[in-house]
Design an enzyme around this catalytic site. Structure first.
Site, PDB file in Angstrom:
ATOM      1  N   GLY B 149       0.831  -1.256   0.024  1.00 17.34           N
ATOM      2  CA  GLY B 149       0.166  -0.005  -0.137  1.00 17.34           C
ATOM      3  C   GLY B 149       0.684   1.170  -0.130  1.00 17.34           C
ATOM      4  O   GLY B 149       1.933   1.226   0.374  1.00 17.34           O
ATOM      5  N   CYS B 150       0.113   2.445  -0.421  1.00 12.80           N
ATOM      6  CA  CYS B 150       1.228   3.553  -0.533  1.00 12.80           C
ATOM      7  C   CYS B 150       1.467   3.856   0.915  1.00 12.80           C
ATOM      8  O   CYS B 150       2.929   4.405   1.043  1.00 12.80           O
ATOM      9  CB  CYS B 150       0.227   4.769  -1.082  1.00 12.80           C
TER      10      CYS B 150
END
Lengths: 346, 346, 346, 346
Positions: B149-150
């Site tokens: 995920g970011c």
């Protein structure tokens, strides 16, 4: 009608004071002092006021001020108020200083963080810290009020009830601040140049911001013990708004709801503090252009951390609005006088 | 030339994959799969690609994919990859999942945070977590990579060397995340409506973000002990960019410079991690459109806190760029292949 | 590999040239000249280039340039190129001037609009105007190319086919220009200060912009008659992007579709011009970071007006990108070399 | 105190009406009608009003409205007011319609541009067009006022004096409109999704906007002849603000100064119109949050064109503010009542 003077007429603080005083029943702007642009009409510098204001900016003359105005707002850079306020001593004039000159308790601390000599100690001793909801009684009797910084306003309003109720470890406080660009003032710089600021987050002065000792000092007063806090600041691509996300380790078993009730009690008679209900969060837009401070409470049970979010308009509750609010207290006017506008939305 | 398929063709992740693959020497987009818009040319949906791409989006057909492409990128919402990847088992196709379906180690944790049934455990066991700089050897040998995920990308890259070197208290970690709006994807909503987002900071999902267990799990693996972290997220009025300000209590006497050296050593052979020198801070603009992660280190001696700042472009290093980087490792291509563009500035 | 020098190393034009040349097969940045910051590494000024560039900026030395580079890009303010290019005469070096010094046909016109003395007339006579799609053959043979201004690029590409086909009244042309703030360069000013620019549209230099004579001159050349045009410019709160909405009174009965075909024919072999289909409109986002110019055509039958919309990235097709495109033509390289990136979206 | 009802309670128009009425001496919001959210407190939908408003939204009941309120503001989408206002006929209630339902003179024209059946002709005949400064006497006597569109407000205020004084060719008018995103309302859409709108200019509805016949009709009334105008609109990445750049061919020899005097005379008794001096230009920031319309005049002698720039806040003078201003006229209150706030700056 009391007559107000604004010193530092060409900054954003002055512009905001003028906007707010414009709707005030008992206060009027009678003098605007500008070091660099005296002689010019204020609307030359601020065309948005055209037709609503018609006042020539003046050079500073302390004697004229002492005789012809009732309240002076210092919307000046650091270093001006500390020179002028002593010259106004013994006079009837009320002084509200929006710069940082009188916020720290002693000259050494000021010199350490501001890099210049502090105000005379007797002035520092006399100045009352104008965090309206926390020190209302002292402000009512003050002649010199030191208006809080924007980050300290959001941080202290967010933290004070928790400190007072001793629900967090006083050595665990972390404040992650985010501010719009108007907090940096109206002077162009590389960091605030549109092409650099837009589509960008810029952290700055990590652990070195001059608001740190101010936050620590007034937290310590509430706590009755010395508090240090970790504080970081970030420049966000928006003009107005300031939000602090505050972290502290809980010292007792307590729920979000219970802490919300503590906060609602603490701020029960304070119309500008809105303590949100569970699962709500403040946004800067919800306070835009207004004197509100919105606060939310979140207990993270997994990590035993209390997270407090606190949002203000940096130019209103974080500067000019709180200054008017303090003037209202000092003059026994209604606390909301001149500040009753709704936030501008969207 | 290897043939890539992108599933989820109309999202921002797909657009960014296409942009990056366009400059890749050994990879080409041969299929774009869209559930909602198959039959349409990709340029109808993305006019910015006009004249540079000419490909009709297709409906999903697992057998066709298995036969006609070499690498599949899942740029899909949660819930798709976990259904499709098992059907591609026993096949030569490499799978890189940009959704969260395969990031958590077990189905229960997934169900708790994502609110739906997790992937089959044997797929979870097989999937390698694609945090390129931390797990490069596992990625090289993987057939299924779960792209981070970011927020976990920025958080884990910022924290891993400190955890590995045991210089911070593992129970003191606080991550204050700020993200641009493209992280929320291309579907309109009230929270991402321009008039609501502009001139606003919106905190959201405080203590409840589905990236929390992902961050904790991979920190725990590095630490060899179970770690919980406090994590908050804020929506910032900008399109791209993600910055995490990370706090941890120091467990030993160590200077900023020494920690910078630890980090520079840790990331010595990793071209996309730039550990900044003392007194520098990352900004999201400095990594805009690029696969860089910029990291700065700040010891706050007054409070004994370590502050780490970590900045990425959420759509590149936080999504499509890291996916390409992982594809490069899986295929023995140069790590920078397709990713050598400079950040776009200003 | 040809060696490029960039003069004016600390401006946005230079940064963009470096970004583009970085992906160019036959060109490399070998010297960056900076009047104000020579001696410093370029990454001190541009941290976004850190690890990808490692070059000390140098002071200007014309003889060194003449001997050690093949192409010079002048990314300088007005007034520099006109002094330096004559000194490089008789030399093998190719010069591409991104300032306005060589764009106007004679010294008087330059002096009138730029307020300073123009370049020597023999240099003006030798310089070829680098509007690539309109003057490709002249550019191929040129040694000195005068790169067009950002507004003239969008305006002339939008208007030239209509002028050539004589479908609009040449005395009826109105160009309404809108530009992002990066067009004003990297030097801070009140007008480009974030707090002034954000949430604001600022019209400026109405009827007085120095791009007016440039637009008129090259329209007149195409028309074979003298053309005056009304031109206004507006500063828009965004970093990149420039869009011109162009109006002209139709002189004949012709449909939108027919004009689109004229334009598509005119630009048939020009990969960077995308003439949109009926009912489509360009946006600056669709060309962001790329060398594209997107053009749309709208006949307003009710008023007999032709409306043309033309969008570019002011720093790419409006400056550095077109300069590289011209360098490609001058050196017989593929026109798209170094410019094949897709627009960055979103 | 007169009682106001707002129909369409959850839109931006309603929010702005509430903000302005909050400061009005003689008007109070007594009912908010919402089709979709009746039963909810207004602060659930608009948390920024928390503690300042405490009103449950209600379902529509025409009889209740007729009996319990004095003024109804229709802040509704097209198609509502035309159904409801006829039902309120013969009643004492004043109606101010902020939708477009009653702006066009006849049903056919409405149907052509709005794509639905128009209001009954007798209602259209009775409705007065609420462009306050142009039709003040008719508004004073009206019971039904049709509040102008945002673009027509800026366009007509900019053009009317020139048309009345016959200084421009009535067949040469071109209006290039730029608007902030709040003009598109509060409903999320792809075009107004932050990631699509930010860093972008989007032209839309070129030659097809439903404000075109409105502009033409009221220009024609002033001119005493039928006028067609070319009109384009552009979506700009800002929340509030609307600016029109207007072009017309001069029919006589006249200077900028002379035209400014004509305009200043025309608007002499109208406090919200500020005609700027020569060489000044309006910006949307200078009118932000206020009811001002700032207008500047520029004669381009080279092309014989008159350029007029006109700026408003689309939600104030372009909607809610002008509606209040009209209510003031209809009730013999001071024209500035409730509208005396200074623009918010910066």
């Amino acid at each position: 009608m009391k007559r107000a003077a604004i010193i530092g007429g060409t900054g954003y603080g002055a512009a905001e004071l003028i906007r707010l005083i414009h709707l005030h029943k008992y206060l009027e702007v009678s003098k605007i002092i500008s070091h660099s642009q005296y002689g010019e009409n204020i609307t030359t510098h601020y065309p948005h006021m055209h037709t609503y204001m018609d006042l020539k900016m003046e050079a500073l003359d302390v004697r004229v001020l002492a005789n012809e105005v009732d309240i002076i707002f210092f919307a000046t850079p650091a270093g001006i108020a500390k020179e002028l306020i002593p010259q106004l001593e013994g006079n009837h004039v009320q002084c509200i200083d929006l710069s940082g000159d009188l916020r720290l308790p002693n000259r050494d601390l000021y010199q350490k963080w501001y890099g210049q000599l502090g105000a005379p100690q007797e002035i520092l001793d006399k100045a009352v810290y104008g965090l309206t909801e926390v020190f209302p009684n002292q402000i009512k009797d003050a002649k010199v009020v030191s208006n809080p910084g924007c980050f300290p306003t959001a941080s202290l309003l967010g933290l004070t009830p928790s400190i007072k109720e001793k629900i967090i470890d006083t050595q665990s406080i972390i404040i992650d601040g985010k501010t719009g660009v108007s907090g940096a003032g109206g002077s162009p710089s590389k960091m605030t140049h549109f092409s650099e600021t837009n589509e960008n987050i810029q952290p700055y002065k990590i652990g070195k911001h001059q608001h740190i000792p101010e936050i620590e000092h007034y937290l310590s007063i509430t706590a009755g013990e010395s508090i240090n806090a970790t504080f970081t600041t970030h420049l966000i691509p928006m003009t107005r708004g300031l939000l602090c996300t505050i972290y502290g380790r809980l010292t007792k078993n307590i729920t979000t709801k219970e802490i919300i009730h503590l906060y609602q009690d603490f701020y029960a008679n304070h119309p500008f503090i809105r303590v949100l209900e569970e699962d709500q969060t403040p946004t800067t837009k919800n306070v835009y252009g207004s004197n509100f401070c919105d606060i939310s409470i979140h207990v993270d049970e997994r990590t035993n951390q209390l997270v407090i979010v606190s949002a203000i308009d940096n130019l209103v509750k974080g500067a000019a609005g709180q200054a008017i609010q303090n003037a209202n207290l000092m003059n026994d006017w209604k606390e909301e006088e001149g500040l009753a506008q709704l936030p501008i939305y969207p």
